[in-house]
Scaffold this motif. Sequence first.
Motif, PDB file in Angstrom:
ATOM      1  N   LEU A 197      40.033  30.527  31.612  1.00  0.00           N
ATOM      2  CA  LEU A 197      40.149  31.955  31.920  1.00  0.00           C
ATOM      3  C   LEU A 197      39.767  32.256  33.362  1.00  0.00           C
ATOM      4  N   ASP A 198      38.954  31.381  33.947  1.00  0.00           N
ATOM      5  CA  ASP A 198      38.431  31.649  35.290  1.00  0.00           C
ATOM      6  C   ASP A 198      39.025  30.689  36.336  1.00  0.00           C
ATOM      7  N   LEU A 199      40.189  30.138  36.023  1.00  0.00           N
ATOM      8  CA  LEU A 199      40.826  29.180  36.937  1.00  0.00           C
ATOM      9  C   LEU A 199      41.203  29.892  38.239  1.00  0.00           C
ATOM     10  N   LYS A 200      40.805  29.303  39.359  1.00  0.00           N
ATOM     11  CA  LYS A 200      40.994  29.985  40.641  1.00  0.00           C
ATOM     12  C   LYS A 200      42.101  29.370  41.487  1.00  0.00           C
ATOM     13  N   VAL A 252      49.414  39.848  33.558  1.00  0.00           N
ATOM     14  CA  VAL A 252      50.215  41.044  33.826  1.00  0.00           C
ATOM     15  C   VAL A 252      49.464  42.079  34.647  1.00  0.00           C
ATOM     16  N   SER A 253      48.182  41.818  34.926  1.00  0.00           N
ATOM     17  CA  SER A 253      47.422  42.766  35.741  1.00  0.00           C
ATOM     18  C   SER A 253      47.563  42.404  37.209  1.00  0.00           C
ATOM     19  N   SER A 254      47.016  43.183  38.062  1.00  0.00           N
ATOM     20  CA  SER A 254      47.035  42.896  39.495  1.00  0.00           C
ATOM     21  C   SER A 254      45.690  43.297  40.082  1.00  0.00           C
ATOM     22  N   GLY A 255      45.430  42.808  41.278  1.00  0.00           N
ATOM     23  CA  GLY A 255      44.170  43.128  41.922  1.00  0.00           C
ATOM     24  C   GLY A 255      43.433  41.889  42.366  1.00  0.00           C
ATOM     25  N   VAL A 256      42.355  42.123  43.106  1.00  0.00           N
ATOM     26  CA  VAL A 256      41.608  41.000  43.690  1.00  0.00           C
ATOM     27  C   VAL A 256      40.913  40.172  42.631  1.00  0.00           C
ATOM     28  N   SER A 257      40.692  40.722  41.448  1.00  0.00           N
ATOM     29  CA  SER A 257      39.987  39.983  40.401  1.00  0.00           C
ATOM     30  C   SER A 257      40.912  39.088  39.588  1.00  0.00           C
ATOM     31  N   GLN A 258      42.211  39.156  39.864  1.00  0.00           N
ATOM     32  CA  GLN A 258      43.161  38.367  39.073  1.00  0.00           C
ATOM     33  C   GLN A 258      42.926  36.877  39.268  1.00  0.00           C
ATOM     34  N   ARG A 259      42.908  36.147  38.160  1.00  0.00           N
ATOM     35  CA  ARG A 259      42.679  34.706  38.186  1.00  0.00           C
ATOM     36  C   ARG A 259      44.010  33.958  38.155  1.00  0.00           C
ATOM     37  N   PHE A 260      43.930  32.676  38.477  1.00  0.00           N
ATOM     38  CA  PHE A 260      45.116  31.828  38.499  1.00  0.00           C
ATOM     39  C   PHE A 260      45.570  31.542  37.067  1.00  0.00           C
TER      40      PHE A 260
END
Length: 923
Positions: free
Chosen positions: A685-688, A725-733
């Motif tokens: 879930l936190d893949l960058k 499907v979200s967007s923004g700086v918090s979006q993960r890979f």
Amino acid sequence: MSEPSLLLRSKYVPASYSLRLGIDNAKPNYSGLLRVDVSQNALYNGDVKGFSMYLHAHRLIITKAELNLQSGDAIKLLVKTDREKQTIELSAETEEPPVSVTITYLGSIATIRTYHDETYGVFKTNYSDSVSGKSDNYIIATHAQPYGSRCIFPVLDELVLKVQISLTIQTKSLFKVVSNAALKSSHIIDMTEDSLYEFEPTPPILPAHFGFALGDFEVLEDSSARVPIRVLTTKGDSSQARYALDVSVALFPVFEDLLGQYPLTKFDIVALPFLADVVMENWGMVTVIRDKILIDPYNASSDAKYTIRQLIAHQLTHQWFANSVSLDDWRCLWFIESFATFVGNYALSVKGIEASDTTLFEEQKLFAIQDFMDIDCFIDLPLPSPQEYMNGLDVSAAIKTNNIFEQQVYDKGLILLNMIATLFQLENKSSDYTHFFKAFREVTKEYEYKIIKIFDIWNILNRHTSYELLSFAHSWFRHVGYPILEVKVKNNAITVCQNRFLYNNDAQSLNLENSPFHVPLATKVRTDKGDIQIANLMLSDRSMDLEIPPSQLICLNSGNQFYYKTVYSLEILDVLLKNVAENILRSSDLLAIIRDYGKILGQHTFHSDADLYGSSQLNFFIKLAKVLSSESWSIDFEVLKACLSYLEIINSIFLHFTEYTRFQIWLDGVYFDLYNKIDGWNAVLDLKTGDYDPTEYEVRNMILQGASSHKEVQSVCKKLYKNMVSSGVSQRFTAKELFPLIFNVTAANANMNEYKQIMALAKNSDVSLLKHSNGLVQDLQTAAVSSLAFCKKPDLLSKTLHFVNNNIDSKLIELCLLGYKFHHSTQAKEQLWAWYTVNYDLWVKRSLRKGSDWSKQIGIATGNISNLVLGEVMQYRIDDVKAFVDAKEKSLPPHKLQERFERLEAENEEKRAIADLYKDLCI
């Protein structure tokens, strides 16, 4: 039938060639002056009076031919030309001993303008350079393999004689000129724009490996190796040759260590704008089409770089084997090429130019063996043995090596070479192929500059091993296919029996040849002291008894290096699974067993031994899955991927051909156990970044989908979908391997808004969603489209069916229905059946309209939908399906529905055979 060798018809044969060419790029022809030193032919049995010699010549005009005698006199030769056979006969009545023949001739230069033009003999092309953009740059080059040298000069163009060739070329002083041997000297010819380029004599060489290139080249050179190494490129492109040059320099000492000292004094790679065979292994001067060798190393993909490493390693191998040591028959080209690939890939794994090379070598070997086994076992499409292939091949009319080359025999050659090298490795308890190459260096030393047979290689290698290598090689050359080994317990010891393996049949019942192969058992055992050893036994008869207690057997075919399948009795399988649980069985060994059992699953009707076939094979996967999901087993994602892939196949069969519920409950438990075992979901879930193991994520995709009935799993899937499907700086890979999971599980539990969102992506994928992913637009759209029938709500499924019907003329529209393959609910199946039967007539009628692409596309879609509905989803109502097919055959114009259904039923025979085992499940 090919003509007899010219060697048998000539009183005299060439002892060496001295060739002088005058080449002007502005002219369509070139001039040639050839001096052939001759010697008496020891193989000639006719009248020895007078002089006669046959040479090959094609598209050459002989203007003068003289015989130079020992006395110093020269007499005119009679020249008889046979254009059909591409030969000339030179003869003279003389009693004096001849010394040489001098021939003056004209040759043609073919102009190459497109990739479709044949680059054969001598050819030229002009090109636009990347510096000035001008198109007045020229390159003239040669291509001599297999029979192109006769288009360059009169020559004995057969694999029967190697002689020295001395070359001199007169051409423009501005040109760079290169040939097989090093340049000896060059000097400007007074009052002209030309220079004379004289090359060192070659060692004894086959005419097929002779060549030269001249023209407007740039040269990139490295002199740090024992011999100078260069890459010649078109103008302005030398910077893109740096990677190829660096790879060549790095590999050169590796090859000298493997095969012995390089036999020439330089090595060149020449990048050409056009070359029909893509690459040609001229000795000391490899030519290659430039697109395959020139790259920007800073922006090129890892795959592009690996392709260049493979190409260079392959061509370097040829400098020793093919060029220095040559085989005597073009029908052996498959072996020459497979040897070059085998050695080239091994050299890369030894050098490790990139960290992945060693791993790739091992993986490619293992998967190549298993993949080739999957096609080398069909009685209706039998692959010939190498001997059969060679006996049926006529190479006399071949223009290109591609006309001789056969990919599948080449693949078999790779497998054979790997087995032989592995025999040396096992016998010497080595971790690599050092001992094989130590023996092979004796081949390159003893037969340097010679022409040999494949047998001669085995003969020398046989001196260095206790195995009877000649018999081993003969059995694999001669016999078709490969064996399956049955391993049983007899008197508390192991007995092994071999038979030829045939998919869905057996050799005995078909009265086919079932001769025993020479099979290396490579038996891995655990000693009384607990040590693990490999017993190097060779099974050459039908069966063999091994004095090994079943409890000490780990597996046969250790390392999965040898070309056969293995099945074990139940008693041995239990020991094997215990070894898996204790992490004693290597991954490569377990992968081979999984692939073997997966291939023969469902073929028990051809075998009577229930202890080896049938339910024992099915229950192997059941028991293995439980072991792999246990706490004791150390995770290996390649193994998990292989096992789960077969479980998915079994699940699909049981879902449509059995009552299923019992297996569904068991499988759900296995997937949930694996979900808890592999853990690491927070990291997913936190893949960058895209720095991850693709195989691991393929397995995670399988596990999450398989365990998607559990709330914990659904929670992970929802978070992955929301992130995507979200967007923004918090979006993960988001890894592309998770696309199917994300959409399938979301669709299965979707509300109307989520369904509309997925439908929108199916219609027109949002590229912005890929900013934080390594997936492509087509990956995203395919995943969205393929998820639309995973919905559980009837109203959403109805929308999917409506969408398919409205777009029935769209390419791959049937992907929207894939989810039905995973519905056990009869309600969903009945909804599909009603929709299909209502719309079928209209689809067929529209597909039969002639003259439009959309009609053809509707026919394709209708056929693929029918495969799904009739072949799988509605098998629980097979009588209704048959009635439907019969009715449509009568009421609609001919559209081959009956033939399609019969084909589907034939394919379902194996599925029903597996489904029959459902009652014997150990769950």
